[in-house]
Design an enzyme around this catalytic site. Structure first.
Site, mmCIF file in Angstrom:
data_model
loop_
_atom_site.group_PDB
_atom_site.id
_atom_site.type_symbol
_atom_site.label_atom_id
_atom_site.label_comp_id
_atom_site.label_asym_id
_atom_site.label_seq_id
_atom_site.Cartn_x
_atom_site.Cartn_y
_atom_site.Cartn_z
ATOM 1 N N GLU A 162 46.024 39.708 28.729
ATOM 2 C CA GLU A 162 44.607 39.830 28.800
ATOM 3 C C GLU A 162 44.466 41.599 28.700
ATOM 4 O OE1 GLU A 162 43.369 38.685 32.734
ATOM 5 O OE2 GLU A 162 43.368 37.031 32.431
ATOM 6 N N GLU A 360 46.501 30.240 31.590
ATOM 7 C CA GLU A 360 46.038 30.856 32.996
ATOM 8 C C GLU A 360 44.744 29.962 33.069
ATOM 9 O OE1 GLU A 360 45.716 34.648 34.700
ATOM 10 O OE2 GLU A 360 47.451 35.125 33.613
#
Length: 458
Positions: A162, A360
């Site tokens: 991320e 995720e």
């Protein structure tokens, strides 16, 4: 209805070094920030109070096996391996990561390893962090050391987790250290992160390792309020800034021309060197990890921008709260399962259908103890959350999307940045006082799904 998944589908979960290991030699930005502003962290709980993976890695890996994981993603801590970021390698860290990797492989759980998951060594931040190109080179050296140490047994590498989050948190919206609000500096951090990624990919290719290298991006589909051209344009700009600023460089080897033009027109472009374009083109990946939690809903601005206010992404759009949306009230996030399908279709149709997996997806809930029945948390809401997302994922795969697996965040309730332990995400309940681990209902459900490579749903 039965939802069956392709053979060799990756079933597992994800975690990170900083959020699970505890006990570190090298200081990170999180340690430094917590020591100075503990009030910024939920209940004053800092990164020392983790789920103690450093001590319990062997029994935790047994729990992964019990949950029928065939794969598991975690990260290496740069600050543990090289405490000052650039100097000597810490032999104790090498021993620890070797043991973890060997044990995972021995138990038939394929290790997926991330090199950077928000945990900048403080020594690197002190010289400017990602604003400084010297840190880009230090990271490339760290990546190369990891490949040399572990690349014979780790076949799935990820340069960053991320990478947009430290940009947003640290340089735009004040929820990560160094708590700067400055778009041009944010753009520089984002740009240098892409360069660091590309240098790591270059080093991996040069080493002719047996595996593959990728990146993990949190993709938030941008949905316009309406098909009015002003709303559509607002959603397009949000998509450029928050998704395509990393997605295009790593999959296409270049930035979107309209993003570059937009930032140039506001004098917000980072400083570039002539050779950067070649380097970025070298950073194309083998495998994309997709973190999906929530959509982004936007509309055009209703009011004029204050010219004295700092330049921000919100100069171009407002967020929009869709009536009737389903919410996770504990996290304040919308739950929108078709978003996972929309991401996969976009990758298929606009990016050449790259090899990817859901790295995720998860649901954080506060005070889960109230759901204890016969000593076990009955988190039926999490089972519904996962199965709904998996149904849409299954639809994408059935329509030709090249998605190879699904990893849940996370396997044990862990420390989560400024939220600490406010919201719990794990398949396994963690008692903070005793460190006792207890499998939740969702863990049993996931173990059965992974074992059968399928699940039934009405």
């Amino acid at each position: 209805m039965k939802y069956a998944f392709p053979d060799n589908f990756w079933w597992g979960s994800a975690s990170s070094a900083l959020q699970t290991e505890g006990a570190r030699e090298g200081e990170t930005t999180w340690d430094y920030w917590f020591a100075r502003e503990p009030n910024r962290f939920h209940n004053g709980v800092g990164p020392q109070q983790t789920s103690t993976f450093y001590q319990h890695w062997k029994t935790d890996i047994q729990l992964l096996k019990q949950l029928n994981h065939n794969s598991f993603r975690t990260s290496i801590s740069w600050a543990r391996l090289i405490p000052d970021g650039i100097g000597e390698v810490n032999p104790e860290a090498v021993d620890f990561y070797n043991q973890v990797i060997d044990e995972l492989n021995e138990q038939g759980i394929t290790p997926f390893i991330t090199l950077f998951h928000f945990d900048m060594p403080m020594a690197m931040q002190e010289i400017g962090g990602w604003e400084n190109r010297d840190v880009v080179d230090a990271y490339a050296r760290y990546a190369q050391i990891c490949f040399e140490l572990f690349g014979d047994r780790v076949l799935h590498w990820f340069t960053f987790n991320e990478p947009i989050v430290p940009v947003e948190g640290g340089y735009l919206y004040d929820f990560h250290y160094p708590n700067v609000v400055d778009f041009r500096r944010a753009a520089t951090v984002a740009y240098h992160t892409v360069l660091a990624h590309a240098k790591a990919v270059q080093a991996y290719r040069a080493g002719h390792y047996a595996g593959e290298i990728g990146i993990v991006l949190n993709l938030t589909p941008s949905y316009p309020r309406s098909q009015n051209p002003a709303d559509v344009k607002a959603a397009h700009i949000a998509d450029l800034m928050f998704n395509r600023s990393f997605l295009d460089p790593v999959l296409r080897g270049e930035y979107p021309a309209d993003l570059v033009a937009l930032l140039k027109s506001y004098d917000q472009l980072p400083a570039c060197k002539p050779e950067d374009g070649f380097l970025i083109a070298e950073g194309k990946i083998d495998l994309l990890g997709v973190n999906y939690y929530q959509p982004r809903r936007v509309k055009c601005r209703d009011s004029a921008v204050n010219p004295q206010a700092p330049f921000m992404p919100e100069w171009f759009f407002d967020s929009y709260e869709m009536p009737g949306r389903k919410m996770n009230p504990y996290r304040g996030w919308e739950i929108y399962e078709p978003g996972i399908y929309d991401i996969l279709v976009n990758l298929r149709d606009n990016y050449g259908n790259p090899r990817c997996f859901i790295s995720e997806n998860g649901m954080g809930v506060e005070n889960e103890q109230r759901f204890i029945e016969n000593g076990q948390i009955n988190d039926q809401y999490r089972i519904e959350f996962i199965s709904e997302h998996l149904a849409w994922l299954h639809k994408g795969i059935s329509e030709g999307c090249n998605c190879l697996g699904y990893h849940m965040w996370t396997f044990i309730d862990n420390w989560s940045w400024c939220n600490a332990y406010k919201n719990r995400y794990g398949f396994i309940q963690l008692d903070l006082e005793t460190q006792k681990r207890t499998i939740k209902k969702s863990g049993e459900w996931f173990a059965a799904t992974a074992l059968n490579n399928s699940f039934d749903k009405e």
